[in-house]
Structure formats: C-alpha cells, structure tokens
Design a protein around this motif. Structure first.
Motif, PDB file in Angstrom:
ATOM      1  N   MET A   1       0.888  -1.203   0.092  1.00 47.91           N
ATOM      2  CA  MET A   1      -0.016  -0.018  -0.002  1.00 47.91           C
ATOM      3  C   MET A   1       0.917   1.344  -0.070  1.00 47.91           C
ATOM      4  N   ARG A   2       0.597   2.130  -0.814  1.00 49.39           N
ATOM      5  CA  ARG A   2       1.274   3.485  -0.844  1.00 49.39           C
ATOM      6  C   ARG A   2       0.842   4.423   0.217  1.00 49.39           C
ATOM      7  N   LEU A   3       1.880   5.058   0.777  1.00 49.89           N
ATOM      8  CA  LEU A   3       1.378   6.065   1.589  1.00 49.89           C
ATOM      9  C   LEU A   3       1.770   7.354   1.407  1.00 49.89           C
ATOM     10  N   HIS A   4       0.962   8.346   1.368  1.00 54.55           N
ATOM     11  CA  HIS A   4       0.979   9.727   1.135  1.00 54.55           C
ATOM     12  C   HIS A   4       0.995  10.406   2.387  1.00 54.55           C
ATOM     13  N   ILE A   5       1.912  11.507   2.709  1.00 56.50           N
ATOM     14  CA  ILE A   5       1.723  12.436   3.908  1.00 56.50           C
ATOM     15  C   ILE A   5       1.531  13.791   3.196  1.00 56.50           C
ATOM     16  N   SER A   6       0.498  14.359   3.508  1.00 57.39           N
ATOM     17  CA  SER A   6       0.478  15.787   3.233  1.00 57.39           C
ATOM     18  C   SER A   6       1.504  16.692   3.805  1.00 57.39           C
ATOM     19  N   GLU A   7       1.915  17.816   3.205  1.00 55.69           N
ATOM     20  CA  GLU A   7       2.968  18.604   3.669  1.00 55.69           C
ATOM     21  C   GLU A   7       2.723  19.366   4.786  1.00 55.69           C
ATOM     22  N   ALA A   8       1.208  19.519   5.164  1.00 59.01           N
ATOM     23  CA  ALA A   8       0.793  20.048   6.572  1.00 59.01           C
ATOM     24  C   ALA A   8       1.008  19.160   7.610  1.00 59.01           C
ATOM     25  N   ALA A   9       0.752  17.904   7.222  1.00 61.27           N
ATOM     26  CA  ALA A   9       0.803  16.864   8.472  1.00 61.27           C
ATOM     27  C   ALA A   9       2.346  16.633   8.672  1.00 61.27           C
ATOM     28  N   ARG A  10       2.951  16.803   7.717  1.00 60.77           N
ATOM     29  CA  ARG A  10       4.637  16.374   8.003  1.00 60.77           C
ATOM     30  C   ARG A  10       4.948  17.708   8.597  1.00 60.77           C
ATOM     31  N   ARG A  11       4.874  18.719   8.432  1.00 61.17           N
ATOM     32  CA  ARG A  11       5.100  20.121   9.119  1.00 61.17           C
ATOM     33  C   ARG A  11       4.694  19.960  10.321  1.00 61.17           C
ATOM     34  N   ALA A  12       3.536  19.663  10.673  1.00 61.81           N
ATOM     35  CA  ALA A  12       2.800  19.605  12.088  1.00 61.81           C
ATOM     36  C   ALA A  12       3.789  18.543  12.937  1.00 61.81           C
ATOM     37  N   ILE A  13       4.045  17.416  12.413  1.00 59.00           N
ATOM     38  CA  ILE A  13       4.807  16.494  13.291  1.00 59.00           C
ATOM     39  C   ILE A  13       6.186  17.004  13.535  1.00 59.00           C
ATOM     40  N   VAL A  14       6.735  17.663  12.531  1.00 57.55           N
ATOM     41  CA  VAL A  14       8.260  18.065  12.662  1.00 57.55           C
ATOM     42  C   VAL A  14       8.305  19.359  13.649  1.00 57.55           C
ATOM     43  N   GLU A  15       7.271  20.119  13.412  1.00 58.12           N
ATOM     44  CA  GLU A  15       7.125  21.179  14.663  1.00 58.12           C
ATOM     45  C   GLU A  15       6.919  20.905  15.938  1.00 58.12           C
ATOM     46  N   HIS A  16       5.870  19.915  16.262  1.00 62.81           N
ATOM     47  CA  HIS A  16       5.640  19.533  17.412  1.00 62.81           C
ATOM     48  C   HIS A  16       6.785  18.712  18.045  1.00 62.81           C
ATOM     49  N   GLY A  17       7.451  17.946  17.408  1.00 66.66           N
ATOM     50  CA  GLY A  17       8.718  17.427  17.696  1.00 66.66           C
ATOM     51  C   GLY A  17       9.884  18.278  18.150  1.00 66.66           C
ATOM     52  N   GLU A  18      10.167  19.280  17.423  1.00 65.61           N
ATOM     53  CA  GLU A  18      10.912  20.368  17.943  1.00 65.61           C
ATOM     54  C   GLU A  18      10.509  21.285  19.258  1.00 65.61           C
ATOM     55  N   GLY A  19       9.204  21.420  19.179  1.00 74.61           N
ATOM     56  CA  GLY A  19       8.571  22.173  20.133  1.00 74.61           C
ATOM     57  C   GLY A  19       8.830  21.717  21.279  1.00 74.61           C
ATOM     58  N   GLY A  20       8.538  20.317  21.305  1.00 75.75           N
ATOM     59  CA  GLY A  20       8.521  19.425  22.454  1.00 75.75           C
ATOM     60  C   GLY A  20       9.977  18.928  22.914  1.00 75.75           C
ATOM     61  N   TYR A  21      10.877  19.072  22.480  1.00 79.58           N
ATOM     62  CA  TYR A  21      12.475  18.654  22.767  1.00 79.58           C
ATOM     63  C   TYR A  21      12.656  19.232  24.028  1.00 79.58           C
ATOM     64  N   PRO A  22      13.466  18.628  24.820  1.00 77.18           N
ATOM     65  CA  PRO A  22      13.927  17.360  24.845  1.00 77.18           C
ATOM     66  C   PRO A  22      13.140  16.292  25.072  1.00 77.18           C
ATOM     67  N   ASN A  23      11.979  16.470  25.245  1.00 81.00           N
ATOM     68  CA  ASN A  23      11.025  15.245  25.731  1.00 81.00           C
ATOM     69  C   ASN A  23      10.247  14.632  24.310  1.00 81.00           C
ATOM     70  N   GLU A  24       9.895  13.407  24.475  1.00 85.35           N
ATOM     71  CA  GLU A  24       9.111  12.879  23.421  1.00 85.35           C
ATOM     72  C   GLU A  24       7.619  13.538  23.199  1.00 85.35           C
ATOM     73  N   VAL A  25       7.239  13.821  22.006  1.00 88.70           N
ATOM     74  CA  VAL A  25       5.989  14.189  21.854  1.00 88.70           C
ATOM     75  C   VAL A  25       5.321  13.108  21.099  1.00 88.70           C
ATOM     76  N   CYS A  26       3.853  13.118  21.171  1.00 88.38           N
ATOM     77  CA  CYS A  26       3.220  12.222  20.380  1.00 88.38           C
ATOM     78  C   CYS A  26       1.992  13.138  19.807  1.00 88.38           C
ATOM     79  N   GLY A  27       1.180  12.234  18.763  1.00 89.58           N
ATOM     80  CA  GLY A  27      -0.207  12.495  18.525  1.00 89.58           C
ATOM     81  C   GLY A  27      -0.439  11.478  17.339  1.00 89.58           C
ATOM     82  N   LEU A  28      -1.701  11.706  16.729  1.00 88.10           N
ATOM     83  CA  LEU A  28      -2.562  10.907  16.183  1.00 88.10           C
ATOM     84  C   LEU A  28      -2.576  11.301  14.592  1.00 88.10           C
ATOM     85  N   LEU A  29      -2.443  10.400  13.874  1.00 90.74           N
ATOM     86  CA  LEU A  29      -2.380  10.746  12.343  1.00 90.74           C
ATOM     87  C   LEU A  29      -3.792  10.486  11.784  1.00 90.74           C
ATOM     88  N   LEU A  30      -4.502  11.473  10.912  1.00 94.24           N
ATOM     89  CA  LEU A  30      -5.868  11.512  10.424  1.00 94.24           C
ATOM     90  C   LEU A  30      -5.763  11.266   9.020  1.00 94.24           C
TER      91      LEU A  30
END
Length: 143
Positions: A1-30
């Motif tokens: 199965m091919r997986l596509h990730i929108s740029e908005a979702a990718r950017r949200a994951i990256v920004e959340h990860g950077e903003g939560g550093y040095p802790n782990e962040v988490c979230g759900l994919l819609l």
C-alpha cells in the motif's frame, strides 16, 4: 500500500517534535484510505501523559485523547490511521518499547528524530501482523 503524507501533516509533526524537545511528543494521524493508498492529511497533537521524569524517552496517549482524536477525525470525515512520536537525540527507528506498546498492526507509525532541538529525519513504519518487528514503509510527501 502506498502512503502519502500531506505537507501540512509532515510540518505539524516536525514542529511538534522540535517544540517538545528534549521530551518525546506524540499525536494521532488522521486520513483516509483511497485507491491511491493511505493518505495522512492531518494530525491531532496529544499531550504526553507519561510520568514527567520519563518523557525524554517514553510517551503515553490516554483513552480520552483517543476519543478526542476520533471526534476530530469524524468532524473532517477522516479516520484515525496511526500515531506519531518523536525520538529526542535518537534515530527515527522504533524501539523495543515502541513495538511492545504498539496498538494496532493496521496503523501507520511515524517517528521523527529530533537532535539538539531540530528535526533531522522522519520515517514511517508498519507493525508486522505477528507483532515481531516493524517494517519501514516508503512515503510520498505532497502538498
């Protein structure tokens, strides 16, 4: 199965990860399943509910957070298709803890590696049916 990730979702994951550093962040994919494959269109960031002293290498999503994500998905006519989290100062590869605590084999698992506060890698994984390991999935990023 091919997986596509929108740029908005990718950017949200990256920004959340950077903003939560040095802790782990988490979230759900819609997203949704279509003929073209699985499409991740949005994220629902979740507060890491693991005990504070362990958040640098663990995350926890509560049932209430799952319920909130399901409601958010339904309101957008999407489904919860997986989870994302960050690995501070570590590779974007699943740990044994990740495998032991993965909820569903049908889900998509995205891990972003954040080193010294900057996202350096984002990889996508799928848990094997027998739960013995994760396999990396190729992902296509689109706007």
């Amino acid at each position: 199965m091919r997986l596509h990730i929108s740029e908005a979702a990718r950017r949200a994951i990256v920004e959340h990860g950077e903003g939560g550093y040095p802790n782990e962040v988490c979230g759900l994919l819609l997203g949704s399943e279509r003929d073209a494959g699985r499409i991740i269109e949005a994220t629902v960031p979740v507060e890491n509910s693991f005990e504070a002293g362990e958040q640098f290498h663990r995350f926890l999503i509560t049932p209430n957070d799952m319920f909130r994500a399901e409601r958010a998905a339904r309101s957008r006519e999407l489904d919860v298709l997986g989870v994302y989290h960050s690995h501070p100062n570590a590779e974007a590869c699943p740990s044994e803890y990740d495998r032991d605590h993965a909820a569903w084999t049908a889900w998509t698992y995205v891990i972003v590696s954040v080193r010294e506060g900057r996202a350096v890698d984002l990889r996508v994984w799928r848990l094997r049916e027998d739960r013995s390991a994760f396999d990396e999935e190729p992902a296509v990023h689109h706007s």
